[in-house]
Scaffold this motif. Structure first.
Motif, PDB file in Angstrom:
ATOM      1  N   GLY A  59       0.802  -1.215   0.000  1.00 44.78           N
ATOM      2  CA  GLY A  59       0.000   0.000   0.000  1.00 44.78           C
ATOM      3  C   GLY A  59       0.838   1.269   0.000  1.00 44.78           C
ATOM      4  O   GLY A  59       0.491   2.256  -0.643  1.00 44.78           O
ATOM      5  N   HIS A  60       1.949   1.234   0.724  1.00 47.54           N
ATOM      6  CA  HIS A  60       2.765   2.447   0.821  1.00 47.54           C
ATOM      7  C   HIS A  60       3.326   2.867  -0.533  1.00 47.54           C
ATOM      8  O   HIS A  60       3.240   4.036  -0.911  1.00 47.54           O
ATOM      9  N   ASP A 154      -6.402   7.994   1.387  1.00 48.93           N
ATOM     10  CA  ASP A 154      -5.786   6.795   1.932  1.00 48.93           C
ATOM     11  C   ASP A 154      -6.952   5.952   2.450  1.00 48.93           C
ATOM     12  O   ASP A 154      -7.535   6.239   3.498  1.00 48.93           O
ATOM     13  N   ALA A 156      -6.806   2.756   3.190  1.00 48.90           N
ATOM     14  CA  ALA A 156      -6.240   1.514   3.735  1.00 48.90           C
ATOM     15  C   ALA A 156      -7.199   0.824   4.702  1.00 48.90           C
ATOM     16  O   ALA A 156      -7.214  -0.390   4.804  1.00 48.90           O
ATOM     17  N   HIS A 157      -8.017   1.620   5.393  1.00 45.66           N
ATOM     18  CA  HIS A 157      -8.969   1.060   6.373  1.00 45.66           C
ATOM     19  C   HIS A 157     -10.337   0.791   5.766  1.00 45.66           C
ATOM     20  O   HIS A 157     -11.252   0.415   6.487  1.00 45.66           O
ATOM     21  N   SER A 178      -4.772  -0.579   1.104  1.00 40.92           N
ATOM     22  CA  SER A 178      -3.689  -1.485   1.516  1.00 40.92           C
ATOM     23  C   SER A 178      -4.241  -2.902   1.574  1.00 40.92           C
ATOM     24  O   SER A 178      -5.342  -3.127   2.076  1.00 40.92           O
ATOM     25  N   LYS A 183      -4.976  -6.316   7.273  1.00 47.25           N
ATOM     26  CA  LYS A 183      -6.194  -5.630   6.853  1.00 47.25           C
ATOM     27  C   LYS A 183      -7.337  -6.644   6.631  1.00 47.25           C
ATOM     28  O   LYS A 183      -7.109  -7.851   6.616  1.00 47.25           O
ATOM     29  N   TYR A 312      -3.466   3.059  18.706  1.00 48.54           N
ATOM     30  CA  TYR A 312      -3.489   3.190  17.250  1.00 48.54           C
ATOM     31  C   TYR A 312      -4.560   4.175  16.871  1.00 48.54           C
ATOM     32  O   TYR A 312      -5.733   3.918  17.132  1.00 48.54           O
TER      33      TYR A 312
HETATM   34  C1  LIG Z   1      -1.825  -0.181   6.518  1.00 51.05           C
HETATM   35  C2  LIG Z   1      -1.848   1.265   6.196  1.00 51.05           C
HETATM   36  C3  LIG Z   1      -1.032   1.844   5.203  1.00 51.05           C
HETATM   37  C4  LIG Z   1       0.115   1.139   4.542  1.00 51.05           C
HETATM   38  O1  LIG Z   1      -0.163   0.048   3.825  1.00 51.05           O
HETATM   39  P1  LIG Z   1       0.916  -1.103   3.574  1.00 51.05           P
HETATM   40  O2  LIG Z   1       0.188  -1.987   2.622  1.00 51.05           O
HETATM   41  O3  LIG Z   1       1.220  -1.761   4.872  1.00 51.05           O
HETATM   42  O4  LIG Z   1       2.123  -0.482   2.945  1.00 51.05           O
HETATM   43  C5  LIG Z   1      -1.215   3.191   4.903  1.00 51.05           C
HETATM   44  N1  LIG Z   1      -2.111   3.946   5.542  1.00 51.05           N
HETATM   45  C6  LIG Z   1      -2.893   3.457   6.512  1.00 51.05           C
HETATM   46  C7  LIG Z   1      -3.888   4.349   7.184  1.00 51.05           C
HETATM   47  C8  LIG Z   1      -2.771   2.109   6.895  1.00 51.05           C
HETATM   48  O5  LIG Z   1      -3.524   1.639   7.903  1.00 51.05           O
END
Ligand SMILES: *Cc1c(COP(=O)(O)O)cnc(C)c1O
Length: 367
Positions: A59-60, A154, A156-157, A178, A183, A312
């Motif tokens: 994800g990064h 972002d 990711a969540h 991500s 996840k 967190y």
């Molecule tokens: C997990 C996460 C990422 C990064 O994703 P990766 O796949 O681990 O590189 C970025 N932003 C948020 C908010 C995340 O929770």
């Protein structure tokens, strides 16, 4: 009692994974847009209900390439209440993060405080959907349109999250999901971008493969962030079960909410009425005055009982050693939330009696 971790990766049946990777031996195609990669892109487009999608190794790097693909310069308005990745991706692109405070209920960027941070150097808003709740999409996109800014979420969540029946991945210019092992849906390590402009596909495919257009034409300063076939195979196996996983998580969140309600000083997190969440985390807010002990003490108490919760997000990214004092931002609410928030164990296979044990320990503090 066994150790209860804060999260546990979902695993597909072993035999199904083995079956899926057999084809890799037949084809001897390990990475570089292999058949499983192509199949996963197609299936994820359908699942996430988005038109344009590109897979990445994590994800990064997906987020880094998202920002790079838009040729941004100058300042980016963002939130400090996020994982390290969001702020790092901004800074790693040579951009200056300007930190905006967050909303005290959803913990997402406070859209009412964005406009006052815009300068003639601002080129984008990088917002984060938090714990499966979503940003104020309408307000953010109106501001972006008015000031000609790009919007990157972002997400990711927010895998699978919907708002008013619409998929979250269709908002903004680009969304990053991500697919990390922790996840709701994962490909071991992995990430993806969904985006509005279909012409970005070619560019993103190049950026994740060193900027290579063809053997003799390299016209972007790319990196290597390609998803490999073993990751794609894991994704294809997990995708079959993701709806079931989310249903199990929902049940656990309901047990938690039922067992933790009405404890003075413990604030439960609620979802926006128009959001279909994915139940990725279970955060609580600890108010020492009313509860008796503070967040850190509760974390320790749980640890003594072999239960591993997590602070967190803490600290705020603007308070990291590598960023302290470098960038602007009045983030009082974010700092208060980061100081008092605790995410409790949550994963699909967490047992009902484990949830009850965790809740009993928290409740016992008040007795
Ligand atoms: C997990 C996460 C990422 C990064 O994703 P990766 O796949 O681990 O590189 C970025 N932003 C948020 C908010 C995340 O929770």
């Amino acid at each position: 009692m066994n150790k209860i971790p804060v999260t546990k990766s979902s695993m597909p049946p072993f035999d199904e994974y083995v079956d899926k990777i057999k084809s890799i031996w037949d084809n001897v195609w390990l990475t570089n847009n292999g058949p499983l990669h192509q199949e996963l892109e197609d299936k994820l487009k359908k699942y996430l209900k988005v038109r344009n999608l590109t897979l990445f190794s994590n994800g990064h790097l997906a987020l880094m390439m998202a920002l790079k693909s838009l040729n941004l310069k100058g300042e980016v308005i963002t939130t400090p209440f996020t994982f390290a990745s969001t702020t790092h991706a901004i800074v790693q692109n040579g951009l200056i993060p300007v930190f905006c405070d967050i909303d005290p209920n959803t913990y997402t960027i406070d859209a009412n405080k964005i406009e006052e941070l815009i300068t003639d150097k601002t080129t984008a808003i990088v917002a984060v959907h938090v714990y499966g709740n979503v940003c104020d999409l309408e307000k953010i996109e109106n501001i972006a349109e008015k000031h000609n800014l790009k919007v990157i979420y972002d997400s990711a969540h927010a895998f699978g999250v919907e708002v008013d029946g619409k998929a979250i991945g269709i908002y903004g210019d680009i969304n990053m999901f991500s697919l990390h092992a922790t996840k709701v849906f994962h490909t071991i390590e992995g990430g993806l971008l969904s985006y509005k402009d279909p012409s970005l596909k070619l560019k993103l495919d190049k950026l994740k493969n060193f900027g290579i257009q063809d053997q003799e034409t390299i016209d972007e300063i790319g990196i290597n962030s390609k998803m490999n076939e073993f990751q794609a195979a894991m994704g294809l196996c997990n995708l079959k079960y993701v709806n079931k996983e989310i249903k199990k998580r929902k049940k656990i969140v309901e047990y938690y909410n039922a067992n933790l309600k009405n404890i003075g000083g413990i604030k439960l997190y609620s979802y926006q009425h128009n959001v279909k969440p994915n139940y990725i985390y279970f955060p609580i807010l600890v108010d020492k005055e009313k509860f008796g002990i503070d967040r850190d003490e509760l974390l320790e108490l749980l640890k003594k009982n072999n239960i591993y919760a997590r602070k967190y997000f803490y600290p705020l990214t603007c308070d990291f050693d590598c960023y302290k004092g470098l960038y602007k931002g009045d983030v009082k609410i974010a700092r208060m939330i980061a100081k008092n928030v605790l995410t409790l164990p949550l994963y699909a296979d967490l047992k009902k009696n484990e949830v009850i044990k965790i809740c009993d320990i928290i409740r016992s503090v008040k007795k």
